[in-house]
Design a protein around this motif. Structure first.
Motif, short mmCIF file in Angstrom:
data_model
loop_
_atom_site.label_atom_id
_atom_site.label_comp_id
_atom_site.label_asym_id
_atom_site.label_seq_id
_atom_site.Cartn_x
_atom_site.Cartn_y
_atom_site.Cartn_z
N SER A 7 26.26 -31.85 -23.07
CA SER A 7 26.89 -33.16 -22.83
C SER A 7 27.60 -33.09 -21.48
N ILE A 8 27.10 -33.86 -20.51
CA ILE A 8 27.68 -33.90 -19.17
C ILE A 8 28.73 -35.01 -19.15
N ILE A 9 29.97 -34.62 -18.88
CA ILE A 9 31.10 -35.55 -18.93
C ILE A 9 31.64 -35.74 -17.51
N ILE A 10 31.59 -36.97 -17.05
CA ILE A 10 32.05 -37.32 -15.70
C ILE A 10 33.29 -38.18 -15.83
N VAL A 11 34.39 -37.73 -15.25
CA VAL A 11 35.60 -38.54 -15.21
C VAL A 11 35.59 -39.33 -13.91
N SER A 12 35.70 -40.66 -14.06
CA SER A 12 35.61 -41.55 -12.91
C SER A 12 36.96 -42.22 -12.67
N TYR A 13 37.40 -42.20 -11.42
CA TYR A 13 38.56 -42.99 -11.03
C TYR A 13 38.27 -43.57 -9.65
N ASN A 14 37.96 -44.86 -9.63
CA ASN A 14 37.57 -45.54 -8.39
C ASN A 14 36.43 -44.79 -7.70
N ASN A 30 15.86 -29.87 -13.60
CA ASN A 30 14.63 -29.60 -14.34
C ASN A 30 14.89 -29.36 -15.82
N ASP A 31 16.10 -29.58 -16.27
CA ASP A 31 16.47 -29.44 -17.68
C ASP A 31 16.92 -30.81 -18.17
N ASP A 32 16.13 -31.42 -19.05
CA ASP A 32 16.44 -32.79 -19.47
C ASP A 32 17.11 -32.88 -20.84
N ASN A 33 17.53 -31.75 -21.40
CA ASN A 33 18.19 -31.76 -22.70
C ASN A 33 19.70 -31.95 -22.50
N TYR A 34 20.06 -33.15 -22.02
CA TYR A 34 21.47 -33.41 -21.80
C TYR A 34 21.81 -34.86 -22.14
N GLN A 35 23.09 -35.06 -22.40
CA GLN A 35 23.67 -36.37 -22.68
C GLN A 35 24.64 -36.69 -21.55
N LEU A 36 24.68 -37.94 -21.11
CA LEU A 36 25.59 -38.34 -20.03
C LEU A 36 26.71 -39.22 -20.59
N ALA A 78 35.42 -35.06 -27.16
CA ALA A 78 35.54 -35.51 -28.55
C ALA A 78 34.38 -36.44 -28.94
N ALA A 79 33.84 -37.17 -27.96
CA ALA A 79 32.75 -38.10 -28.23
C ALA A 79 31.37 -37.46 -28.06
N ALA A 80 31.32 -36.26 -27.50
CA ALA A 80 30.04 -35.63 -27.15
C ALA A 80 29.30 -35.13 -28.38
N THR A 81 27.98 -35.08 -28.26
CA THR A 81 27.12 -34.57 -29.34
C THR A 81 26.53 -33.21 -29.03
N LEU A 86 29.63 -30.03 -20.21
CA LEU A 86 29.61 -29.80 -18.77
C LEU A 86 30.53 -30.82 -18.12
N LEU A 87 31.65 -30.37 -17.60
CA LEU A 87 32.61 -31.25 -16.94
C LEU A 87 32.23 -31.35 -15.47
N PHE A 88 31.97 -32.56 -15.01
CA PHE A 88 31.26 -32.75 -13.75
C PHE A 88 31.95 -33.81 -12.89
N ASN A 89 32.30 -33.43 -11.65
CA ASN A 89 32.89 -34.38 -10.72
C ASN A 89 31.82 -35.28 -10.10
#
Length: 308
Positions: A7-14, A30-36, A78-81, A86-89
């Protein structure tokens, strides 16, 4: 939980200007087994609307107020499956096989809670080392976290609004018996500086640094850091004729009782060799100081070249 999924988690602020390139970069993996998942921290530039309207495959959590980076990451986890987080900027650009390598290296190191790719500046030379190595802490810009570790050690400390939250999580993971790895084969490019800076950065970073020391480091280290912070407070206040740095000590005065209670709770759970962890932390801090000095020298050299 979906086994193997990240689960790739992106925190957005502006971050409306950054998100399209971010999603395009992620699509190259090349790895498509992810959630955004995008957690938007009450952006005023239409970031949430952009995700909602143009990227319907992305799960959006739209906060009404800015929760801070760590708390927003906690919401995403908490919402990820996925089995991994993966915490991602949004200002990070990836290389095609980065996710596969991170997954493989974390799987072959079951005691590792966290792994992070090598983060390069644009046009920076590739690392010559291979494999992975233990380290005291890694940056949160592209941090892969095992779900089972998150369940064991907890997420980011919500008391930290911004800055030091990644270091605190890594130090805590080590103390509670887990490992933290840096990956020299998985590569990402990070522009850096996409959020924060100025007086707010200095105050927030200094406050949180002292908080992490009080919470996790031996008292001898706390004393040394506190004295350095006192000196910095005096110097900055006099040079800039700005008393903002005093907010560091006001905050800690108000919250010291709770901080010490948290410290005692963590101390009771420590399973690691404390001296080994301290050795790793000291090595990491020394390395960071060397890298900052080298970066500063490079900037000065570049500025001189531009004026000639």
């Amino acid at each position: 939980m979906i086994p193997g999924q990240i689960s790739i988690i992106i925190v957005s602020y502006n971050s409306a200007a950054l998100l399209p390139a971010c999603f395009a970069s992620l699509a190259m993996t090349n790895d498509d087994n992810y959630q955004l998942i995008v957690v938007d921290n009450a952006s005023s530039d239409g970031s949430a609307e952009l995700v909602r309207q143009q990227y319907p495959h992305v799960q959006l959590i739209a906060n009404q107020h800015n929760q801070g980076f760590g708390a927003a990451c906690n919401q995403g986890m908490a919402a990820a499956t996925g089995e991994y987080f993966l915490l991602f900027n949004p200002d990070v650009q990836i290389t095609p096989n980065w996710l596969t390598l991170l997954r493989q290296h974390l799987a072959t190191n079951p005691q590792a809670a966290i792994i992070c790719p090598t983060t390069l500046y644009p046009n920076q030379a590739l690392p010559t080392r291979q494999g992975v190595a233990i380290t005291a802490a890694v940056p949160g810009c592209a941090m892969l976290l095992r779900r089972s570790a998150w369940q064991a050690i907890g997420g980011f400390d919500p008391a930290i609004f911004l800055y030091w939250e990644d270091t605190e999580l890594c130090w805590r993971a080590w103390l509670l018996g887990w490992q933290v790895l840096e990956d020299f084969e998985a590569l990402v490019v990070h522009e850096r500086g996409g959020s924060g800076g100025g007086q707010r950065w200095l105050v927030e970073s200094s406050k949180n640094g002292l908080y992490c020391y009080l919470k996790l480091r031996p008292w001898s280290a706390v004393l040394g850091y506190s004295l350095r912070m006192l000196a910095k407070t005096a110097i900055v206040s006099l040079r800039q004729r700005n008393l903002a740095m005093l907010n560091i000590w006001l905050w800690h005065g108000r919250n010291l009782k709770q901080t010490l209670a948290t410290r005692r709770a963590i101390q009771a759970q420590i399973t690691a060799d404390r001296s080994e962890v301290e050795g790793l932390i000291k090595q990491h801090l020394a390395r960071g100081k060397q890298e900052r000095r080298a970066s500063q020298k490079s900037k000065v050299k570049s500025q001189k070249a531009e004026t000639e």
